[in-house]
Design an enzyme around this catalytic site. Structure first.
Site, short mmCIF file in Angstrom:
data_model
loop_
_atom_site.label_atom_id
_atom_site.label_comp_id
_atom_site.label_asym_id
_atom_site.label_seq_id
_atom_site.Cartn_x
_atom_site.Cartn_y
_atom_site.Cartn_z
N GLU A 75 1.10 -8.31 10.85
CA GLU A 75 1.16 -7.05 10.21
C GLU A 75 1.71 -6.04 11.04
O GLU A 75 2.13 -5.12 10.70
CB GLU A 75 -0.20 -6.73 9.78
CG GLU A 75 -0.96 -7.48 8.48
CD GLU A 75 -2.37 -7.24 8.24
OE1 GLU A 75 -3.16 -6.47 9.05
OE2 GLU A 75 -2.71 -7.49 7.02
N ALA B 9 -0.18 -4.88 -0.22
CA ALA B 9 -0.90 -5.86 -1.11
C ALA B 9 -2.20 -6.12 0.03
O ALA B 9 -1.97 -5.93 1.09
CB ALA B 9 -0.34 -7.25 -1.45
N GLU C 217 -1.37 -0.15 5.08
CA GLU C 217 0.22 -0.66 5.40
C GLU C 217 1.13 0.35 5.31
O GLU C 217 2.26 0.10 6.06
CB GLU C 217 0.26 -1.80 4.33
CG GLU C 217 -0.48 -2.94 4.37
CD GLU C 217 -0.27 -4.03 3.44
OE1 GLU C 217 0.84 -4.03 2.71
OE2 GLU C 217 -0.83 -5.17 3.78
N GLU D 291 -5.01 -0.30 0.78
CA GLU D 291 -3.74 -1.06 1.31
C GLU D 291 -2.61 -0.19 1.14
O GLU D 291 -1.92 -0.46 2.41
CB GLU D 291 -3.69 -2.26 0.43
CG GLU D 291 -4.65 -3.43 0.49
CD GLU D 291 -5.24 -4.03 1.74
OE1 GLU D 291 -4.00 -4.05 2.46
OE2 GLU D 291 -6.20 -4.38 2.30
N PRO E 81 -1.93 -20.81 -11.33
CA PRO E 81 -3.12 -21.61 -11.98
C PRO E 81 -3.32 -22.99 -11.83
O PRO E 81 -4.20 -23.41 -12.06
CB PRO E 81 -3.08 -20.86 -13.01
CG PRO E 81 -1.59 -20.59 -13.50
CD PRO E 81 -1.02 -20.12 -11.99
N GLY E 82 -2.19 -23.79 -11.41
CA GLY E 82 -2.19 -25.20 -11.51
C GLY E 82 -2.99 -25.61 -10.09
O GLY E 82 -3.48 -26.60 -9.94
N ARG F 285 -9.87 -32.59 -9.98
CA ARG F 285 -8.94 -31.13 -9.61
C ARG F 285 -9.29 -30.74 -8.22
O ARG F 285 -10.38 -30.20 -8.22
CB ARG F 285 -9.20 -30.10 -10.71
CG ARG F 285 -8.62 -30.95 -12.16
CD ARG F 285 -7.05 -30.88 -12.12
NE ARG F 285 -6.52 -31.49 -13.60
CZ ARG F 285 -6.16 -32.83 -13.59
NH1 ARG F 285 -6.14 -33.57 -12.79
NH2 ARG F 285 -5.50 -33.12 -14.54
N LEU G 59 -6.22 -8.46 0.00
CA LEU G 59 -7.33 -9.23 -0.67
C LEU G 59 -8.42 -8.40 -0.96
O LEU G 59 -8.89 -7.26 -0.61
CB LEU G 59 -7.76 -10.13 0.54
CG LEU G 59 -6.77 -11.18 0.96
CD1 LEU G 59 -7.56 -12.16 2.20
CD2 LEU G 59 -6.41 -12.31 -0.21
#
Length: 212
Positions: free
Chosen positions: A151, A82, A103, A99, A121-122, A43, A84
């Site tokens: 940005e 948004a 922003e 943020e 999630p895969g 995986r 990280l």
């Protein structure tokens, strides 16, 4: 009474793992995982620090959205503010407040957790927390200067919730966090309990534990 529909934590045995790629913010992991039938499969997935985003809602029922170029999908997308979670264990509320300020030069008085989700999630372990911010106003102090060329090209707008919902259902707005955030806040506003019944801003987040 029916079964409770709830995600549950579970870990299948990982026999080996390696990181064929290590980037500045994310990496790629390659795991050998034992399946329930005993077979072993590989995986490959993105290792991600996690993200926060903000549905900033003003008194007129408008949401703050940002338009930004996203090279992987070759689109300029309307998104929520948004960012990280750059520091391991970082408080997601503090990151979201940062943020929103950086922003959009906006602050908010009331913060609630709207939703938590895994973005893909895969193929990635990215976890995202969406906040609702109310009591918004212009921030104080010196404006943050964007250093990234992408940005620096941001476009901001305040758009009514119902107009964003229309755009999502028409296939005109495609950013995952925007879709989840706008539809989520629309459902919360239409509920009997409203936004005040949402989880508190410092609600636990098992996917990305943090220190308050």
């Amino acid at each position: 009474m029916g079964n409770v529909i709830k995600d549950t934590s579970e870990t299948w045995e990982t026999l080996a793992t390696r990181r064929p790629f290590e980037g500045a913010k994310t990496a790629v992991a390659s795991d050998q995982v034992r399946m329930p039938d005993g077979s072993v499969v590989r995986r490959d997935y993105q290792v991600h620090p996690g993200s926060v985003c903000v549905v900033a809602l003003d008194e007129e029922g408008r949401v703050l959205v940002i338009r930004q170029y996203r090279h992987p999908v070759r689109h300029r997308l309307w998104e929520l503010p948004a960012g990280l979670l750059d520091v391991p264990g970082e408080n997601p509320l503090h990151a979201a407040q940062r943020e929103l300020y950086e922003e959009a030069y906006v602050k908010a008085e009331d913060w609630r957790v709207l939703a938590d989700f895994f973005s893909s999630p895969g193929g990635s372990d990215e976890a995202v927390r969406i906040f609702v911010a109310r009591g918004v106003s212009e921030a104080e102090g010196e404006r943050y200067e964007e250093t990234s060329s992408e940005e620096a090209d941001l476009e901001l707008a305040w758009v009514p919730v119902e107009e964003l919902v229309r755009g999502i259902l028409a296939g005109e707005l495609s950013n995952a966090a925007l879709v989840a955030g706008v539809l989520g806040v629309s459902a919360a506003l239409a509920s009997e309990t409203g936004l005040d019944a949402l989880r508190p801003a410092l609600a636990p987040w098992p996917a990305r534990p943090y220190e308050a």
